[in-house]
Design an enzyme around this catalytic site. Structure first.
Site, PDB file in Angstrom:
ATOM      1  N   TRP A 145      -6.882  18.108  -0.101  1.00  0.00           N
ATOM      2  CA  TRP A 145      -8.287  17.995   0.262  1.00  0.00           C
ATOM      3  C   TRP A 145      -8.698  19.107   1.227  1.00  0.00           C
ATOM      4  CZ3 TRP A 145     -10.686  14.534  -2.642  1.00  0.00           C
ATOM      5  CH2 TRP A 145     -10.014  13.374  -3.059  1.00  0.00           C
TER       6      TRP A 145
ATOM      7  N   ARG B 291       3.272   5.120  -6.400  1.00  0.00           N
ATOM      8  CA  ARG B 291       2.370   5.500  -5.314  1.00  0.00           C
ATOM      9  C   ARG B 291       3.132   5.676  -4.001  1.00  0.00           C
ATOM     10  NH1 ARG B 291      -2.822   5.856  -4.744  1.00  0.00           N
ATOM     11  NH2 ARG B 291      -3.209   4.886  -6.767  1.00  0.00           N
TER      12      ARG B 291
ATOM     13  N   GLU C 155      -3.377   4.137   6.321  1.00  0.00           N
ATOM     14  CA  GLU C 155      -3.253   3.069   5.325  1.00  0.00           C
ATOM     15  C   GLU C 155      -4.583   2.321   5.252  1.00  0.00           C
ATOM     16  OE1 GLU C 155      -3.010   0.490   2.745  1.00  0.00           O
ATOM     17  OE2 GLU C 155      -1.251   1.813   2.877  1.00  0.00           O
ATOM     18  N   SER C 156      -5.267   2.413   4.121  1.00  0.00           N
ATOM     19  CA  SER C 156      -6.632   1.897   4.020  1.00  0.00           C
ATOM     20  C   SER C 156      -6.731   0.404   4.296  1.00  0.00           C
ATOM     21  CB  SER C 156      -7.206   2.208   2.638  1.00  0.00           C
ATOM     22  OG  SER C 156      -6.484   1.531   1.620  1.00  0.00           O
TER      23      SER C 156
ATOM     24  N   ARG D  16       2.542  13.718   1.256  1.00  0.00           N
ATOM     25  CA  ARG D  16       1.215  14.103   0.770  1.00  0.00           C
ATOM     26  C   ARG D  16       0.155  13.885   1.843  1.00  0.00           C
ATOM     27  NH1 ARG D  16      -0.790  11.061  -2.809  1.00  0.00           N
ATOM     28  NH2 ARG D  16       0.662   9.308  -2.660  1.00  0.00           N
ATOM     29  N   PHE D  17      -0.959  14.574   1.683  1.00  0.00           N
ATOM     30  CA  PHE D  17      -2.052  14.525   2.652  1.00  0.00           C
ATOM     31  C   PHE D  17      -3.151  13.630   2.082  1.00  0.00           C
ATOM     32  CE2 PHE D  17      -0.156  18.825   2.581  1.00  0.00           C
ATOM     33  CZ  PHE D  17       0.572  18.726   3.762  1.00  0.00           C
ATOM     34  N   THR D  18      -3.107  12.352   2.447  1.00  0.00           N
ATOM     35  CA  THR D  18      -3.972  11.363   1.828  1.00  0.00           C
ATOM     36  C   THR D  18      -5.151  10.983   2.714  1.00  0.00           C
ATOM     37  OG1 THR D  18      -2.665   9.529   2.715  1.00  0.00           O
ATOM     38  CG2 THR D  18      -2.012  10.392   0.558  1.00  0.00           C
ATOM     39  N   VAL D  19      -6.188  10.465   2.086  1.00  0.00           N
ATOM     40  CA  VAL D  19      -7.315   9.817   2.772  1.00  0.00           C
ATOM     41  C   VAL D  19      -7.238   8.330   2.467  1.00  0.00           C
ATOM     42  CG1 VAL D  19      -8.900  11.765   2.856  1.00  0.00           C
ATOM     43  CG2 VAL D  19      -8.771  10.407   0.768  1.00  0.00           C
TER      44      VAL D  19
ATOM     45  N   CYS E 266     -12.520   8.739  -3.501  1.00  0.00           N
ATOM     46  CA  CYS E 266     -11.314   7.922  -3.413  1.00  0.00           C
ATOM     47  C   CYS E 266     -11.633   6.453  -3.162  1.00  0.00           C
ATOM     48  CB  CYS E 266     -10.426   8.462  -2.295  1.00  0.00           C
ATOM     49  SG  CYS E 266      -9.027   7.402  -1.910  1.00  0.00           S
TER      50      CYS E 266
END
Length: 372
Positions: free
Chosen positions: A79, A15, A171-172, A153-156, A46
């Site tokens: 996304w 990851r 960062e969640s 990468r383009f993360t949520v 997600c």
């Protein structure tokens, strides 16, 4: 959660580490707490983004921090948002200040076939929302606006600062802690909307950190390490590990439920599920972080990620009871859970796992009632 394929020659899933790691607090030279200054971008599919949406609701921050929802389908560019052309009527910015950004969630009592829904479906407030600040079409546009040289990468999730026009944090776990920290509490006018005062209480922090560590690695991320394995022996190791640690969670929740039975009696325990959590009869971030994996387990991880030793509903009665309690008795959990987004995203966005893009209809219902 964007392009997940990061396997090396050993066939194991790796990851990506988040890139933006700033904090919002009174002491920060730039990012000060304020009402309406910050914006949250999430995917309802997600689990990492979902935990921030739940915390936003539990902490009464719905009127303080607006939300935009990306489309459930993630293509080769990542996304995307719906566009203004997709809207039959102008987008109502007030919908961004609702529990889930104004998305119409699934009616669990109806049969909802998905075969007629195309990957480019553009149903406003169902498939996603527009990006209202800049009318961007892609989440990647926000990353490039923050850093033109961005190359990961383009993360949520993405927590955005409207004032400096940049990403504060993606960062969640850190966004969750930020929302929980209390720095926004002064802006919450309706104090009754704060469901939980502190998801990370001082007296439980050591236990929370310990549980988070093994739950994240072996369950939250474990289902991905199973599903994205590229060698049989790696898959077998990872899926076995997932269920070994689900067994561990089941034992914890079984013991907690027995303690409630002892305290209130078997006939009365169902009236006291507001004390049925992983730690010390207290709703903490451990419950939030585990929930987003468990609520996806039967509908998608069992078949899509081959985590199919058993289901939660059939094999883990105390995890199942805990899951239903959170979903049905806490709007922050139930009303931010969209099973259509979950099923459509995973089944349509991972062609290496599911090349035909066939979306499962079951299990039905997606989650059982409290008394079932």
């Amino acid at each position: 959660m964007s392009k997940q394929w990061a396997s090396k020659d050993d066939g194991a899933f790796k990851r990506q580490v988040s890139s933006f790691r700033e904090n919002i607090c009174h002491e920060h030279p730039i990012y000060k707490p304020a009402k309406g200054r910050y914006w949250l971008y999430v995917s309802l599919a997600c689990p990492w983004a979902h935990r921030t949406l739940i915390t936003r609701a539990l902490k009464g921050l719905i009127p303080i921090i607006g939300v935009s929802i990306v489309h459930w389908h993630m293509d080769e560019k990542g996304w995307r948002f719906l566009t203004s052309e997709d809207q039959e009527v102008p987008f109502d910015i007030n919908k961004a200040s609702t529990i889930n950004g104004g998305i119409e969630t699934t009616n669990l009592n109806e049969y909802t076939p998905t075969g007629h829904i195309a990957n480019d479906s553009s149903r406003p407030m169902i498939d996603g929302t527009i990006e209202p600040l800049y009318i961007y079409k892609r989440l990647s546009d926000l990353y490039y606006k923050s850093n033109p040289d961005y190359s990961a990468r383009f993360t949520v999730p993405v927590l955005w600062d409207k004032e400096t026009q940049t990403i504060v944090n993606n960062e969640s776990a850190e966004i969750l802690r930020m929302f929980n920290s209390g720095v926004f509490d002064e802006f919450v006018e309706d104090k009754s909307s704060i469901v939980v005062k502190d998801l990370y209480p001082t007296k439980l922090q050591k236990d929370i950190d310990e549980l988070n560590t093994w739950i994240y690695d072996n369950i939250n991320n474990g289902v991905y390490k199973s599903g994205f394995s590229e060698k049989q022996e790696v898959y077998e190791k990872e899926v076995t590990n997932v269920f070994f640690h689900l067994d561990k969670v089941e034992r914890i929740l079984h013991e907690n439920y027995k303690n409630l039975e002892t305290k209130y009696g078997k006939a009365e325990v169902s009236k006291h599920l507001d004390e049925y959590f992983l730690l010390n009869n207290t709703l903490t971030e451990v419950d939030v972080r585990l929930y987003t994996t468990i609520v996806r387990f039967d509908p998608i991880y069992v078949q899509h990620f081959k985590c199919n030793f058993t289901t939660i509903r059939a094999g883990y009665p105390f995890i199942h009871k805990w899951l239903k309690n959170l979903y049905w008795n806490y709007d922050a959990f139930g009303k931010t859970t969209d099973f259509n987004h979950i099923k459509l995203h995973y089944s349509r966005s991972h062609p290496r796992i599911n090349p035909l893009g066939i979306t499962p209809l079951g299990p039905k219902p997606d989650i059982l009632q409290m008394n079932e």
